[in-house]
Design a protein around this motif. Structure first.
Motif, PDB file in Angstrom:
ATOM      1  N   LEU A  17      49.877  49.730 -16.249  1.00 46.98           N
ATOM      2  CA  LEU A  17      48.700  49.579 -15.400  1.00 46.98           C
ATOM      3  C   LEU A  17      48.005  50.920 -15.179  1.00 46.98           C
ATOM      4  O   LEU A  17      46.775  51.013 -15.295  1.00 46.98           O
ATOM      5  CB  LEU A  17      49.099  48.962 -14.054  1.00 46.98           C
ATOM      6  N   ALA A  18      48.770  51.959 -14.890  1.00 45.04           N
ATOM      7  CA  ALA A  18      48.177  53.288 -14.680  1.00 45.04           C
ATOM      8  C   ALA A  18      47.513  53.802 -15.953  1.00 45.04           C
ATOM      9  O   ALA A  18      46.392  54.326 -15.921  1.00 45.04           O
ATOM     10  CB  ALA A  18      49.244  54.261 -14.200  1.00 45.04           C
ATOM     11  N   GLY A  19      48.184  53.641 -17.087  1.00 47.00           N
ATOM     12  CA  GLY A  19      47.594  54.071 -18.357  1.00 47.00           C
ATOM     13  C   GLY A  19      46.356  53.271 -18.706  1.00 47.00           C
ATOM     14  O   GLY A  19      45.372  53.815 -19.219  1.00 47.00           O
ATOM     15  N   GLY A  20      46.384  51.984 -18.438  1.00 49.08           N
ATOM     16  CA  GLY A  20      45.233  51.138 -18.728  1.00 49.08           C
ATOM     17  C   GLY A  20      44.029  51.470 -17.872  1.00 49.08           C
ATOM     18  O   GLY A  20      42.904  51.549 -18.358  1.00 49.08           O
ATOM     19  N   ILE A  21      44.273  51.680 -16.583  1.00 49.67           N
ATOM     20  CA  ILE A  21      43.160  52.045 -15.702  1.00 49.67           C
ATOM     21  C   ILE A  21      42.594  53.402 -16.089  1.00 49.67           C
ATOM     22  O   ILE A  21      41.375  53.589 -16.118  1.00 49.67           O
ATOM     23  CB  ILE A  21      43.627  52.015 -14.228  1.00 49.67           C
ATOM     24  N   ALA A  22      43.467  54.345 -16.406  1.00 41.87           N
ATOM     25  CA  ALA A  22      42.994  55.666 -16.830  1.00 41.87           C
ATOM     26  C   ALA A  22      42.190  55.565 -18.126  1.00 41.87           C
ATOM     27  O   ALA A  22      41.170  56.244 -18.285  1.00 41.87           O
ATOM     28  CB  ALA A  22      44.173  56.614 -17.002  1.00 41.87           C
ATOM     29  N   ARG A  29      37.688  61.999 -20.578  1.00 39.55           N
ATOM     30  CA  ARG A  29      38.712  63.008 -20.286  1.00 39.55           C
ATOM     31  C   ARG A  29      39.834  62.944 -21.308  1.00 39.55           C
ATOM     32  O   ARG A  29      40.366  63.972 -21.725  1.00 39.55           O
ATOM     33  CB  ARG A  29      39.272  62.810 -18.887  1.00 39.55           C
ATOM     34  N   PHE A  30      40.221  61.727 -21.698  1.00 38.59           N
ATOM     35  CA  PHE A  30      41.216  61.577 -22.762  1.00 38.59           C
ATOM     36  C   PHE A  30      40.711  62.212 -24.051  1.00 38.59           C
ATOM     37  O   PHE A  30      41.452  62.896 -24.748  1.00 38.59           O
ATOM     38  CB  PHE A  30      41.521  60.101 -23.019  1.00 38.59           C
ATOM     39  N   GLN A  31      39.457  61.980 -24.371  1.00 41.13           N
ATOM     40  CA  GLN A  31      38.867  62.530 -25.585  1.00 41.13           C
ATOM     41  C   GLN A  31      38.868  64.051 -25.534  1.00 41.13           C
ATOM     42  O   GLN A  31      39.245  64.709 -26.510  1.00 41.13           O
ATOM     43  CB  GLN A  31      37.449  62.005 -25.768  1.00 41.13           C
ATOM     44  N   ALA A  32      38.465  64.621 -24.404  1.00 40.04           N
ATOM     45  CA  ALA A  32      38.435  66.078 -24.284  1.00 40.04           C
ATOM     46  C   ALA A  32      39.831  66.678 -24.412  1.00 40.04           C
ATOM     47  O   ALA A  32      40.022  67.696 -25.082  1.00 40.04           O
ATOM     48  CB  ALA A  32      37.806  66.473 -22.953  1.00 40.04           C
ATOM     49  N   ALA A  33      40.809  66.029 -23.793  1.00 41.95           N
ATOM     50  CA  ALA A  33      42.186  66.524 -23.890  1.00 41.95           C
ATOM     51  C   ALA A  33      42.713  66.415 -25.316  1.00 41.95           C
ATOM     52  O   ALA A  33      43.391  67.324 -25.807  1.00 41.95           O
ATOM     53  CB  ALA A  33      43.083  65.760 -22.930  1.00 41.95           C
ATOM     54  N   ALA A  34      42.401  65.318 -25.984  1.00 37.95           N
ATOM     55  CA  ALA A  34      42.872  65.138 -27.360  1.00 37.95           C
ATOM     56  C   ALA A  34      42.229  66.159 -28.293  1.00 37.95           C
ATOM     57  O   ALA A  34      42.894  66.712 -29.172  1.00 37.95           O
ATOM     58  CB  ALA A  34      42.556  63.728 -27.837  1.00 37.95           C
ATOM     59  N   LEU A  35      40.965  66.418 -28.098  1.00 38.12           N
ATOM     60  CA  LEU A  35      40.283  67.390 -28.963  1.00 38.12           C
ATOM     61  C   LEU A  35      40.760  68.809 -28.674  1.00 38.12           C
ATOM     62  O   LEU A  35      40.841  69.633 -29.584  1.00 38.12           O
ATOM     63  CB  LEU A  35      38.768  67.294 -28.770  1.00 38.12           C
ATOM     64  N   LYS A  36      41.084  69.089 -27.436  1.00 41.04           N
ATOM     65  CA  LYS A  36      41.512  70.435 -27.053  1.00 41.04           C
ATOM     66  C   LYS A  36      42.933  70.731 -27.517  1.00 41.04           C
ATOM     67  O   LYS A  36      43.207  71.799 -28.045  1.00 41.04           O
ATOM     68  CB  LYS A  36      41.423  70.577 -25.537  1.00 41.04           C
ATOM     69  N   LYS A  37      43.831  69.787 -27.338  1.00 45.71           N
ATOM     70  CA  LYS A  37      45.250  70.041 -27.593  1.00 45.71           C
ATOM     71  C   LYS A  37      45.692  69.705 -29.010  1.00 45.71           C
ATOM     72  O   LYS A  37      46.759  70.118 -29.428  1.00 45.71           O
ATOM     73  CB  LYS A  37      46.104  69.261 -26.601  1.00 45.71           C
ATOM     74  N   ARG A  38      44.922  68.948 -29.725  1.00 43.23           N
ATOM     75  CA  ARG A  38      45.363  68.500 -31.049  1.00 43.23           C
ATOM     76  C   ARG A  38      44.524  69.089 -32.178  1.00 43.23           C
ATOM     77  O   ARG A  38      44.303  68.458 -33.200  1.00 43.23           O
ATOM     78  CB  ARG A  38      45.307  66.973 -31.134  1.00 43.23           C
ATOM     79  N   MET A  60      37.899  52.617 -28.639  1.00 43.96           N
ATOM     80  CA  MET A  60      39.314  52.360 -28.882  1.00 43.96           C
ATOM     81  C   MET A  60      40.119  52.639 -27.622  1.00 43.96           C
ATOM     82  O   MET A  60      41.031  51.883 -27.272  1.00 43.96           O
ATOM     83  CB  MET A  60      39.819  53.225 -30.043  1.00 43.96           C
ATOM     84  N   LEU A  61      39.777  53.706 -26.888  1.00 42.70           N
ATOM     85  CA  LEU A  61      40.469  53.996 -25.631  1.00 42.70           C
ATOM     86  C   LEU A  61      40.225  52.903 -24.605  1.00 42.70           C
ATOM     87  O   LEU A  61      41.141  52.510 -23.871  1.00 42.70           O
ATOM     88  CB  LEU A  61      40.005  55.346 -25.080  1.00 42.70           C
ATOM     89  N   ARG A  62      39.004  52.390 -24.545  1.00 41.11           N
ATOM     90  CA  ARG A  62      38.697  51.323 -23.592  1.00 41.11           C
ATOM     91  C   ARG A  62      39.424  50.036 -23.943  1.00 41.11           C
ATOM     92  O   ARG A  62      39.944  49.347 -23.053  1.00 41.11           O
ATOM     93  CB  ARG A  62      37.190  51.096 -23.550  1.00 41.11           C
ATOM     94  N   VAL A  63      39.469  49.690 -25.208  1.00 41.88           N
ATOM     95  CA  VAL A  63      40.177  48.477 -25.635  1.00 41.88           C
ATOM     96  C   VAL A  63      41.676  48.633 -25.390  1.00 41.88           C
ATOM     97  O   VAL A  63      42.338  47.707 -24.913  1.00 41.88           O
ATOM     98  CB  VAL A  63      39.870  48.162 -27.120  1.00 41.88           C
ATOM     99  N   THR A  64      42.204  49.798 -25.685  1.00 39.95           N
ATOM    100  CA  THR A  64      43.616  50.053 -25.436  1.00 39.95           C
ATOM    101  C   THR A  64      43.927  49.957 -23.944  1.00 39.95           C
ATOM    102  O   THR A  64      44.966  49.420 -23.545  1.00 39.95           O
ATOM    103  CB  THR A  64      44.014  51.433 -25.979  1.00 39.95           C
ATOM    104  N   GLY A  65      43.033  50.455 -23.103  1.00 40.91           N
ATOM    105  CA  GLY A  65      43.205  50.334 -21.663  1.00 40.91           C
ATOM    106  C   GLY A  65      43.218  48.886 -21.210  1.00 40.91           C
ATOM    107  O   GLY A  65      44.029  48.487 -20.373  1.00 40.91           O
ATOM    108  N   THR A  66      42.324  48.088 -21.777  1.00 38.69           N
ATOM    109  CA  THR A  66      42.273  46.669 -21.435  1.00 38.69           C
ATOM    110  C   THR A  66      43.560  45.961 -21.861  1.00 38.69           C
ATOM    111  O   THR A  66      44.116  45.151 -21.102  1.00 38.69           O
ATOM    112  CB  THR A  66      41.055  46.008 -22.099  1.00 38.69           C
ATOM    113  N   VAL A  67      44.044  46.268 -23.039  1.00 38.93           N
ATOM    114  CA  VAL A  67      45.286  45.656 -23.524  1.00 38.93           C
ATOM    115  C   VAL A  67      46.472  46.099 -22.661  1.00 38.93           C
ATOM    116  O   VAL A  67      47.364  45.299 -22.359  1.00 38.93           O
ATOM    117  CB  VAL A  67      45.506  45.997 -25.015  1.00 38.93           C
ATOM    118  N   ALA A  68      46.479  47.366 -22.235  1.00 39.54           N
ATOM    119  CA  ALA A  68      47.574  47.856 -21.383  1.00 39.54           C
ATOM    120  C   ALA A  68      47.568  47.154 -20.024  1.00 39.54           C
ATOM    121  O   ALA A  68      48.629  46.804 -19.495  1.00 39.54           O
ATOM    122  CB  ALA A  68      47.457  49.367 -21.205  1.00 39.54           C
TER     123      ALA A  68
END
Length: 83
Positions: A17-22, A29-38, A60-68
């Motif tokens: 639930l926490a991962g899905g809402i995030a 923010r997920f995109q910025a973190a992924a681009l920065k750290k990877r 893809m992040l939004r769909v993954t959040g919905t599925v989570a």
């Protein structure tokens, strides 16, 4: 049938639930973190950086959040039906 220890199931559902809402509320923010750290993948340029910069990655992040979130609700439903 005994319900057993459902604490772990609730913990897993809370994690999903926490991962899905995030994922739904903060995809940029997920995109910025992924681009920065990877930027590097075992010392080599990451081949997915180009895709991570697209709108498709955000969706893809939004769909993954919905599925989570759906998975968290399903886990809670299974726990509630086994009581």
């Amino acid at each position: 049938m005994s319900s057993g220890n459902t604490g772990f199931g609730h913990l897993v559902a809370l994690f999903f639930l926490a991962g899905g809402i995030a994922g739904l509320l903060f995809p940029y923010r997920f995109q910025a973190a992924a681009l920065k750290k990877r930027a590097k993948f075992w010392g080599f340029p990451n081949p997915f950086l180009g895709w991570m910069e697209t709108r498709g990655y955000i969706w893809m992040l939004r769909v993954t959040g919905t599925v989570a979130i759906a998975a968290a609700l399903f886990i809670e439903l299974v726990i509630a039906s086994n009581k």
